[in-house]
Design a protein around this motif. Sequence first.
Motif, PDB file in Angstrom:
ATOM      1  N   ASN A 143      40.470  38.644  52.595  1.00 18.92           N
ATOM      2  CA  ASN A 143      40.276  38.012  53.903  1.00 18.92           C
ATOM      3  C   ASN A 143      38.935  37.267  53.970  1.00 18.92           C
ATOM      4  O   ASN A 143      38.848  36.167  54.521  1.00 18.92           O
ATOM      5  N   CYS A 144      37.897  37.874  53.427  1.00 15.23           N
ATOM      6  CA  CYS A 144      36.588  37.223  53.417  1.00 15.23           C
ATOM      7  C   CYS A 144      36.629  35.948  52.574  1.00 15.23           C
ATOM      8  O   CYS A 144      36.092  34.904  52.974  1.00 15.23           O
ATOM      9  N   ALA A 145      37.262  36.035  51.405  1.00 19.44           N
ATOM     10  CA  ALA A 145      37.347  34.870  50.529  1.00 19.44           C
ATOM     11  C   ALA A 145      38.104  33.732  51.200  1.00 19.44           C
ATOM     12  O   ALA A 145      37.695  32.567  51.123  1.00 19.44           O
ATOM     13  N   THR A 146      39.197  34.066  51.868  1.00 14.12           N
ATOM     14  CA  THR A 146      40.007  33.029  52.516  1.00 14.12           C
ATOM     15  C   THR A 146      39.239  32.387  53.663  1.00 14.12           C
ATOM     16  O   THR A 146      39.321  31.174  53.894  1.00 14.12           O
ATOM     17  N   ALA A 147      38.484  33.181  54.400  1.00 12.41           N
ATOM     18  CA  ALA A 147      37.661  32.634  55.477  1.00 12.41           C
ATOM     19  C   ALA A 147      36.604  31.686  54.913  1.00 12.41           C
ATOM     20  O   ALA A 147      36.349  30.605  55.481  1.00 12.41           O
ATOM     21  N   MET A 148      35.986  32.046  53.804  1.00  8.91           N
ATOM     22  CA  MET A 148      34.968  31.195  53.204  1.00  8.91           C
ATOM     23  C   MET A 148      35.597  29.933  52.613  1.00  8.91           C
ATOM     24  O   MET A 148      34.993  28.857  52.641  1.00  8.91           O
ATOM     25  N   ARG A 149      36.791  30.058  52.077  1.00  6.90           N
ATOM     26  CA  ARG A 149      37.477  28.867  51.568  1.00  6.90           C
ATOM     27  C   ARG A 149      37.767  27.884  52.693  1.00  6.90           C
ATOM     28  O   ARG A 149      37.580  26.667  52.556  1.00  6.90           O
ATOM     29  N   ALA A 150      38.229  28.402  53.840  1.00  7.80           N
ATOM     30  CA  ALA A 150      38.507  27.540  54.990  1.00  7.80           C
ATOM     31  C   ALA A 150      37.226  26.871  55.485  1.00  7.80           C
ATOM     32  O   ALA A 150      37.271  25.751  56.011  1.00  7.80           O
ATOM     33  N   ALA A 151      36.089  27.552  55.321  1.00 11.52           N
ATOM     34  CA  ALA A 151      34.797  26.982  55.722  1.00 11.52           C
ATOM     35  C   ALA A 151      34.220  26.067  54.654  1.00 11.52           C
ATOM     36  O   ALA A 151      33.107  25.561  54.804  1.00 11.52           O
ATOM     37  N   GLN A 152      34.971  25.856  53.573  1.00 11.43           N
ATOM     38  CA  GLN A 152      34.570  25.006  52.453  1.00 11.43           C
ATOM     39  C   GLN A 152      33.332  25.537  51.738  1.00 11.43           C
ATOM     40  O   GLN A 152      32.592  24.783  51.118  1.00 11.43           O
ATOM     41  N   GLN A 153      33.132  26.845  51.834  1.00 12.09           N
ATOM     42  CA  GLN A 153      32.080  27.510  51.057  1.00 12.09           C
ATOM     43  C   GLN A 153      32.725  28.004  49.767  1.00 12.09           C
ATOM     44  O   GLN A 153      32.977  29.193  49.563  1.00 12.09           O
ATOM     45  N   TYR A 154      33.027  27.046  48.879  1.00 16.79           N
ATOM     46  CA  TYR A 154      33.925  27.332  47.767  1.00 16.79           C
ATOM     47  C   TYR A 154      33.321  28.262  46.723  1.00 16.79           C
ATOM     48  O   TYR A 154      34.044  29.085  46.136  1.00 16.79           O
ATOM     49  N   ASP A 155      32.030  28.159  46.479  1.00 15.67           N
ATOM     50  CA  ASP A 155      31.407  29.035  45.474  1.00 15.67           C
ATOM     51  C   ASP A 155      31.524  30.498  45.895  1.00 15.67           C
ATOM     52  O   ASP A 155      31.904  31.375  45.107  1.00 15.67           O
ATOM     53  N   GLN A 156      31.158  30.763  47.161  1.00 14.80           N
ATOM     54  CA  GLN A 156      31.250  32.135  47.665  1.00 14.80           C
ATOM     55  C   GLN A 156      32.707  32.617  47.687  1.00 14.80           C
ATOM     56  O   GLN A 156      32.994  33.762  47.340  1.00 14.80           O
ATOM     57  N   ALA A 157      33.610  31.730  48.093  1.00 14.13           N
ATOM     58  CA  ALA A 157      35.020  32.105  48.150  1.00 14.13           C
ATOM     59  C   ALA A 157      35.545  32.466  46.768  1.00 14.13           C
ATOM     60  O   ALA A 157      36.255  33.471  46.595  1.00 14.13           O
ATOM     61  N   GLU A 158      35.189  31.664  45.776  1.00 10.81           N
ATOM     62  CA  GLU A 158      35.682  31.931  44.419  1.00 10.81           C
ATOM     63  C   GLU A 158      35.156  33.264  43.899  1.00 10.81           C
ATOM     64  O   GLU A 158      35.887  34.040  43.271  1.00 10.81           O
ATOM     65  N   ASP A 159      33.903  33.546  44.181  1.00 13.44           N
ATOM     66  CA  ASP A 159      33.325  34.822  43.746  1.00 13.44           C
ATOM     67  C   ASP A 159      34.047  35.997  44.407  1.00 13.44           C
ATOM     68  O   ASP A 159      34.363  37.005  43.753  1.00 13.44           O
ATOM     69  N   LEU A 160      34.323  35.877  45.695  1.00  8.36           N
ATOM     70  CA  LEU A 160      35.018  36.954  46.409  1.00  8.36           C
ATOM     71  C   LEU A 160      36.446  37.132  45.894  1.00  8.36           C
ATOM     72  O   LEU A 160      36.933  38.263  45.756  1.00  8.36           O
TER      73      LEU A 160
END
Length: 787
Positions: A143-160
């Motif tokens: 859920n955290c990764a998907t939220a960060m992906r939607a926010a275009q914070q792709y580096d953090q999303a990929e790590d999560l």
Amino acid sequence: MDEEALLKQFAAQFAHGPDDADDTDAAAAAQGADSTANQATDDADQSPATFDTQQFLNGLDAIFDRHAAATEAGPYLEQAMVDAENAGDEAGLLTVLNETMGFYRSQGRHKENQWIVQRALELAARMGLTTGTSEAWATTLINCATAMRAAQQYDQAEDLYHQAQSVCRHSLAPTDRRLAALHNNLSMLYSETNRPDKAELELREALRIIEASSVNPDADIDVASSHTNLALTLLTEHKLEGAHWHAAKALEIYRTGHLEHSAHYASALAGFAQVCFAERRYADAVTGYRHALAVIEECYGKDTDYWRITADNLRQAEEAAAQAGVTVDNAGVAGDAGALPQSGSRLPNSPAQGKTGANAASSPSTVSVSTGSAGAAEAVSACPVSGLKLARAFWTQMGKPMIAAKYPQYAGRIAAGLVGHGSECYGFDDAYSQDHDFGPRFCLWLTDEDYAAIGEQLEVDYEALPRKFSVDAQGRVTFEAHARSDASGAFPSAGAGSTVIPDAANAPTPGTATHDTATAESGAASSDVAEAMTTPIDAPLSPVTPRAQGANRRDGVFRIGDFFESITGYHTAPAQTAPHEWLMLQESTLAAATNGEVFADPTGLFSKTRQGFKNMPDDVRLALISKRLGMIAQAGQYNLPRSLKRGDGAAAWLSIHEFVQATASLVFLVNVPMVVGYMPYYKWQFAALRKLSGSMFALLPNVGEQLETVMRLSSAACYGGAGFGEGGKGAAPAIEKINDIVEQIAVDIVKELKREHLTTSGETFLEWQRPYVEDHIASDDPVLKSL
């Protein structure tokens, strides 16, 4: 088609994917976290927290149910955070944070969501989840990764996402569909960051997992969606052969599973159209988009971005067709080109096989109507479309116009559809079930007042409707508007010149009840070839048995109350406060009263009555779950092994029967009948169980396959014989395997009961789980409790 439109369409295809799943897993996260964080509390017998997680989730569901999320969900979630924190309920707070992430993402509140993500991760660390491999931690990471992906914070999303993958490898089975959802999510991140090669690899892995976990991959909607997603990714890589193959495969699965009226069928149609556009097959693209729009309009209406995007893509496809000189008429019939994959067509070879042929054409196969010679395999005379599709076309083309012409003042008061007894009402009919009580039919449901006024005459007019129809090579049903012919007409017998009917069981169909006339012709066939592939069929197609006549008739005109009484014995569903009446109704009876499709219901009265029978009181559901636990324990865990030790094969065989029946019923009850329906009668019990188990969000998804293994082994276990190929080694190996499966099913059931907070006990002899389940029954009515 411009790049922006392509990206919009690409995004639309992912509508049926893990994003839909992420938010629903918040409760699972809370349940797993609850068992981790509150274990010490339970052991110390401390007072429970005052924050009620289930009450919070119910309240949030109620907000969404009344479509008030835009104004009420935000304040509700914010207050829930305060309440959970004040109560010191960390597991409850984690639930709220997971739900908030999903809501903020849906509202585009990405900046605020980053703070929620940070808070959820810090809370999970404080709870000790981050050092483990719990499902709660995996769900929170996703859920955290998907939220960060939607926010275009792709580096953090990929790590999560990668952290979630590491946790899931330890906490989930290799074929768990949540793993597939995770790979699907990661593929979207790679697509959004212009790494289509990596997106392709993730989607292939997601497809592999879903196919491995499916009871029937050839009729599984999640498998179809994965093929569509993969096709669109391959399209961005300009791999047209592979894109075509996977897009066509998705459509084939929808038709094989008779899933054409699913809302997600639109994505498969639009995906195939997108591929056709890239291949410059503009007529086929137009046809696909028109079909997709029909399904979208039926399921979502026109006032949606999904409809507008697809309509814009259709416009561009029509313009491209016009510029290329390709003629496509208003019904979507192409004048020159190969259309959507048709029944019997060979799919292009998969790129994995190293072969080509993305545009290879082949003639449609046919079903020959004949009886076969003595000693030969039984031949089946079959209508090439399903009973529900035939009923819908019969209503749209014959019934609805008749009512509009003859009963205009009642047209807005008459409900129509096909519900009740008969294989086609469950969507499980095939060639073998068409030998009796099959043909064009539907039901008309009236109020008592309207029936008194027009019921008898309407029945006469219904019986007089023309029932002669034809099915063309694309599966389109067309009724001939003439006086009804002799009702005894049936399929002709075999011989030279036998009637040949196209096998359109897998052909594309319009996705709406009001659009039964419209698809492109297939291949390079000329109109005379298409005409040769269309054979008139007069009905009924098979004999009408006594059980479907008179008071037991299955179609025609009914009072609403009389219709349900003929099936259940009740005009309307028993009261929610009458559990004894609900317990007298068999699940198969309730299944017959709530199956099928409603084509029209202007007043909503029929649907409301039908819904009443779906709404089994939760106390009754829990009481039935308790009863099933008792039978599983007695028949499967106790009497079966004893009977086998005694060498009493007959008793063991009957024990297996009772165990299988009780376990299959429990699967439907745990999944909640209001959501998945009731278990039908024995003939279609496993067809329904396979369909349920194939759903991405099914609970106890592996039990159906395990039960089939138990039945397959029962011959050798009970009699040591060679039945089903299991003999030759004696009974011992089969007995051991069956006992292992029974105990594994019990373990899985206990795990699910814990996840649902219906028990706190780890006891796997299921008889001892009954008191825990019954503690959740609110009513004091003794009929709901075991002795």
